[in-house]
Design a protein around this motif. Sequence first.
Motif, short mmCIF file in Angstrom:
data_model
loop_
_atom_site.label_atom_id
_atom_site.label_comp_id
_atom_site.label_asym_id
_atom_site.label_seq_id
_atom_site.Cartn_x
_atom_site.Cartn_y
_atom_site.Cartn_z
N UNK A 137 0.84 -1.21 0.00
CA UNK A 137 0.00 0.00 0.00
C UNK A 137 0.87 1.25 0.00
N UNK A 138 1.94 1.22 0.77
CA UNK A 138 2.86 2.36 0.78
C UNK A 138 3.40 2.61 -0.62
N UNK A 139 3.85 1.54 -1.29
CA UNK A 139 4.42 1.67 -2.62
C UNK A 139 3.42 2.28 -3.60
N UNK A 140 2.18 1.85 -3.52
CA UNK A 140 1.15 2.37 -4.42
C UNK A 140 0.87 3.84 -4.14
N UNK A 191 -2.14 -3.27 -13.18
CA UNK A 191 -2.83 -3.80 -12.00
C UNK A 191 -2.73 -2.84 -10.82
N UNK A 192 -1.55 -2.24 -10.63
CA UNK A 192 -1.37 -1.26 -9.55
C UNK A 192 -2.23 -0.03 -9.79
N UNK A 193 -2.33 0.39 -11.05
CA UNK A 193 -3.15 1.54 -11.39
C UNK A 193 -4.63 1.25 -11.12
N UNK A 194 -5.07 0.05 -11.46
CA UNK A 194 -6.47 -0.29 -11.23
C UNK A 194 -6.80 -0.24 -9.74
#
Length: 213
Positions: A137-140, A191-194
């Motif tokens: 979550x931090x990375x996103x 996938x991270x963007x979604x």
Amino acid sequence: MNYSDLKTPYINNDLIKTKAESFRNKYWDQEFPINIEKIIDFKLKINIIPIPNLEKICNTDTLITSDWESLYVDDNLYNDERRQNRLRFSLAHEIGHYILHKEFYSTWKINSIEKFYSFLDLIPREQYSYLETQANKFATYFLVPRQALEERFRIEYKNVEKIKNFGNIDINTLKSYIANPLSKFFGVSPESIEIALSDLEFFKNQALQKQKE
């Protein structure tokens, strides 16, 4: 160190987001995608060390030592230009541990691949899952600031509106379609963007509307 007794501290999403934004504001005010490698190397003074077959050995492509001096990365990932988005996210993930779990993580005395392997073998799966989820979550939040995402989303949405039969596109297809150009802009996977798009009011409202139907 008895890793089997470890309990991952609870950190809610708002606090993770705040810490990610604070870290980004301190170390990066330039263009996207964020150069996390530059931050790690030049700002944090943490050595990035490519290791052959790290992913095969430890079932992870990156790991950071609990003295915060070294960050190991799978050699194949580090040198593969096609996987730079994955590398960026994995490095940001490890910095998530540095920011979110520094005091907790420092007590583990993980200063080698062998110690990390022992840690993985002994820590309860549920606790390790919590730890990894928080770092993800931090990375996103760090790599995809929600305000910047909102701005870019509006631009891409106008482009999508021009598509024939736009009115028949369901919300999941729309999210998937828009995620591709946004992933190139922010330098992360679609996938991270979604996942990040789900935080925007547009998609929250769409999800709420679907629940009422």
